[in-house]
Design a protein around this motif. Structure first.
Motif, PDB file in Angstrom:
ATOM      1  N   GLY A  30      -7.968   3.266   5.354  1.00 47.11           N
ATOM      2  CA  GLY A  30      -7.375   4.050   4.306  1.00 47.11           C
ATOM      3  C   GLY A  30      -6.405   3.120   3.624  1.00 47.11           C
ATOM      4  O   GLY A  30      -5.369   3.448   3.092  1.00 47.11           O
ATOM      5  N   LEU A  31      -6.479   1.774   4.107  1.00 47.39           N
ATOM      6  CA  LEU A  31      -5.540   0.881   3.383  1.00 47.39           C
ATOM      7  C   LEU A  31      -6.090   0.206   1.788  1.00 47.39           C
ATOM      8  O   LEU A  31      -5.315  -0.246   1.142  1.00 47.39           O
ATOM      9  N   THR A  32      -7.321   0.321   1.554  1.00 41.51           N
ATOM     10  CA  THR A  32      -7.726  -0.252   0.493  1.00 41.51           C
ATOM     11  C   THR A  32      -8.614   0.795  -0.260  1.00 41.51           C
ATOM     12  O   THR A  32      -9.679   1.585   0.065  1.00 41.51           O
ATOM     13  N   TRP A  33      -8.035   1.157  -1.690  1.00 36.79           N
ATOM     14  CA  TRP A  33      -8.803   2.120  -2.602  1.00 36.79           C
ATOM     15  C   TRP A  33      -9.259   1.488  -3.854  1.00 36.79           C
ATOM     16  O   TRP A  33      -8.773   0.785  -4.490  1.00 36.79           O
TER      17      TRP A  33
ATOM     18  N   TYR B 191       3.126   0.403  -0.920  1.00 34.40           N
ATOM     19  CA  TYR B 191       2.229  -0.306  -1.926  1.00 34.40           C
ATOM     20  C   TYR B 191       2.203  -1.922  -1.703  1.00 34.40           C
ATOM     21  O   TYR B 191       3.215  -2.509  -1.258  1.00 34.40           O
ATOM     22  N   ALA B 192       0.926  -2.343  -1.694  1.00 33.26           N
ATOM     23  CA  ALA B 192       0.911  -4.034  -1.433  1.00 33.26           C
ATOM     24  C   ALA B 192       0.433  -4.766  -2.640  1.00 33.26           C
ATOM     25  O   ALA B 192       1.126  -5.700  -3.072  1.00 33.26           O
TER      26      ALA B 192
ATOM     27  N   LEU C  20      -2.945  -0.903   0.255  1.00 33.62           N
ATOM     28  CA  LEU C  20      -1.655  -0.330   0.644  1.00 33.62           C
ATOM     29  C   LEU C  20      -1.345  -1.041   2.143  1.00 33.62           C
ATOM     30  O   LEU C  20      -2.289  -1.775   2.736  1.00 33.62           O
ATOM     31  N   THR C  21      -0.133  -0.935   2.322  1.00 31.54           N
ATOM     32  CA  THR C  21       0.478  -1.504   3.688  1.00 31.54           C
ATOM     33  C   THR C  21       0.368  -0.776   4.809  1.00 31.54           C
ATOM     34  O   THR C  21       0.240  -1.293   6.091  1.00 31.54           O
ATOM     35  N   ARG C  22       0.115   0.866   4.589  1.00 31.16           N
ATOM     36  CA  ARG C  22      -0.144   1.630   5.584  1.00 31.16           C
ATOM     37  C   ARG C  22      -0.896   2.614   5.168  1.00 31.16           C
ATOM     38  O   ARG C  22      -0.821   2.979   4.095  1.00 31.16           O
TER      39      ARG C  22
ATOM     40  N   ALA D 197       3.602  11.043  11.253  1.00 27.89           N
ATOM     41  CA  ALA D 197       2.684  12.123  11.196  1.00 27.89           C
ATOM     42  C   ALA D 197       2.217  11.768   9.603  1.00 27.89           C
ATOM     43  O   ALA D 197       0.983  11.965   9.454  1.00 27.89           O
ATOM     44  N   ASP D 198       2.824  11.228   8.861  1.00 29.51           N
ATOM     45  CA  ASP D 198       2.200  10.763   7.507  1.00 29.51           C
ATOM     46  C   ASP D 198       1.318   9.621   7.646  1.00 29.51           C
ATOM     47  O   ASP D 198       0.442   9.613   6.689  1.00 29.51           O
TER      48      ASP D 198
END
Length: 576
Positions: A122-125, A183-184, A198-200, A514-515
């Motif tokens: 879920g870090l790269t979209w 955001y990364a 993303l960073t997480r 949780a998020d």
């Protein structure tokens, strides 16, 4: 977010920001002309203001022109720096994001991105972009333009960072802020693709990209009109020409101008739009601060619709031949409890307040058909809702007993309520306050009343923890638990004063954790447990109700789809 003022570079006129607090972002409709009139008279000026034929002499009679009654003026026209509903209402017609929401739902759907996929963690979209899209100024939409926008948001500093509240609320810090950000980076491997890293993991991605603040705007226009040059002047802000006069998106309407003399914002059909063209040539938002005046103008035929008609008027408007479209109740009203007051730090006292309030009677007597008592802090259509929470039915005797057990039978509270406002979840704040004041007094609680204008002291006072009890609520931006309880309770130093509770930081940390859970089932379970704790162990506020707001249009208006997010688009609206 506190109400602020701004000024345009072109005219150096003050802009009254109809900003909403961080748990109240939805369309603000005033019930008194005092507050909203100042919004209308001090809104941003435009050198490209609409002509009299477009706005000043406008009536609801032309089939190629739609006039919608707005409750207040937009703060300006760059959604990156906005938090108020009237700015977003205009921005949604001018701009688009990578994703959107299926009309009439909170479901994420393609927009400028035709499709997307994420890495397993879920870090790269990776977003595949629509073909043939151009901005209003002719600049092509490509991967580089998308990354320009994301990097622009991430790189805000100073006053720009202060005003880009939706970024900080959802993504965290900015590039040079020293605060961690979700955001990364963004990369454009080719013209048709944008890759966001993303960073997480976060449960709210990619839904947040459908919010107006994440609109993809023209890099050419932003650079040409100095779009990032937001300057603080005391408690005010100076906005650049881009935000006031040259907003440039990809949407079905283009910016026609703001006419201060006639209090109208005019949008024009984008004949080069990449999708289905707008059905009307001109869309006008006419600023009419008083709800009664909006109704009278609709009845007179000088406007074609308005938002948030009083529920008491629904049947009458329908009988007159108007279309009252009722939205799903994707909201919550609550009575906040601030634990800065030591008396309210005792759970038994907070529970007594919950048992004292006759919420069912309030729903039955004051809210429209379809409203219901809230069992927790978001509707049952959101993941993590569970009926296995502590219930607080109306029980004044139990309330009295709990107060006695806590040694607080002589409790006194400062109860605040807002004036000059109506909200989708709270049509008449005075009546809400009056009902619950009587309930609290019936169990022996002394209530000291304070009323302040919504944008003239109320939000500031609540944020400053001056109120013991207060009325607030929320209309969801997108369908995740984090958008509700994460927004309300993640900050242990918020208006609820949970920093005075031993569990304040624990709750904040648990909401953040949780998020970040990628597995949907595991994440849902985590939110179920959090809802149980919120209602049983913590009770930082008392959820009151979920209420379906409405939007009304003339009988000859077709195609407006009511949205649970109150994010209606006018591209498909026509008149006969």
């Amino acid at each position: 977010m506190r109400p602020l003022a701004g000024a345009g570079l072109a005219a150096l006129l003050a802009v009254s920001l109809a900003s909403c607090a961080s748990s109240d972002r939805d369309t603000a409709a005033t019930t008194s002309s005092g507050g909203a009139a100042s919004e209308a008279s001090s809104a941003p000026s435009s050198s490209s203001g609409a002509t009299g034929s477009e706005s000043g002499g406008a009536t609801g009679g032309s089939d190629d022109q739609l006039i919608f009654g707005a409750a207040g003026a937009p703060s300006m026209f760059d959604p990156l720096y906005a938090t108020d509903g009237e700015t977003f209402r205009v921005a949604r017609q001018l701009n688009e994001g990578l994703v959107t929401f299926t009309p009439g739902t909170a479901d994420v759907a393609p927009s400028l991105a035709s499709s997307w996929e994420s890495s397993e963690d879920g870090l790269t979209w990776t977003f595949d972009l629509q073909d043939g899209v151009t901005f209003h100024d002719g600049t092509p939409l490509d991967g580089a333009a998308v990354c320009f926008n994301l990097d622009r948001m991430y790189s805000q500093t100073g006053a720009g960072a202060t005003q880009a509240q939706y970024w900080s609320d959802t993504m965290g810090g900015f590039k040079d802020s020293g605060t961690p950000s979700v955001y990364a980076s963004c990369a454009a491997p080719d013209a048709d693709t944008a890759v966001i890293t993303l960073t997480r993991y976060t449960s709210k991605f990619p839904a947040i990209l459908g919010l107006p603040s994440f609109s993809i705007q023209s890099p050419t226009a932003i650079e040409q009109y100095d779009g990032n040059n937001v300057v603080a002047e005391g408690d005010s802000f100076v906005y650049p020409a881009y935000a006031l006069e040259h907003p440039t998106g990809t949407g079905p309407f283009t910016f026609g101008g703001y006419d201060q003399a006639n209090n109208t914002v005019t949008l024009l059909r984008n004949d080069n739009y990449w999708g289905e063209k707008a059905k009307v040539g001109t869309l006008i938002f006419k600023i009419i601060p008083e709800e009664t005046a909006r109704k009278q103008e609709l009845q007179a035929g000088t406007i074609d619709g308005y938002d948030l008609p009083n529920p008491a008027d629904w049947d009458g408007l329908t009988a007159e031949g108007f279309n009252v479209a009722v939205r799903p109740a994707f909201n919550v009203l609550y009575v906040g409890i601030n634990q800065k007051n030591p008396d309210l730090q005792d759970l038994k006292v907070r529970q007594a307040i919950a048992y004292a309030m006759n919420r069912q009677q309030f729903v039955d007597s004051q809210l429209p058909t379809g409203a219901e008592v809230a069992q927790e802090f978001y509707p049952n259509t959101v993941d993590g809702w569970t009926d296995q929470v502590t219930q607080y039915g109306y029980d004044p005797e139990k309330a009295k007993a709990l107060l006695a057990e806590a040694g607080k039978s002589d409790l006194t509270v400062n109860f605040w309520w807002p004036t000059e406002v109506s909200r989708p979840y709270m049509p008449n704040p005075r009546d809400v306050f009056t009902a619950f004041k009587a309930d609290l007094e019936a169990v022996g609680i002394t209530v000291n009343e304070t009323s302040q204008p919504w944008n003239g002291g109320y939000l500031d006072g609540v944020d400053a923890q001056q109120a013991d009890l207060f009325l607030l609520g929320w209309t969801g931006d997108y369908n995740t638990p984090d958008n509700f309880i994460g927004t309300f309770f993640s900050d242990p130093t918020s208006r609820f004063g949970t920093e005075y509770a031993s569990w304040g930081t624990t709750l904040s940390d648990a909401l953040g954790a949780a998020d970040t859970i990628p597995d949907e089932a595991e994440r849902t379970t985590a939110y179920e447990n959090l809802n149980k704790q919120l209602m049983g162990e913590y009770l930082p506020a008392v959820p009151i109700s979920h209420s379906p707001p409405a939007i009304v249009v003339a009988g000859n208006v077709q195609g407006l789809v009511p949205s649970p997010l109150t994010d209606e688009k006018f591209v498909g609206v026509s008149k006969s």
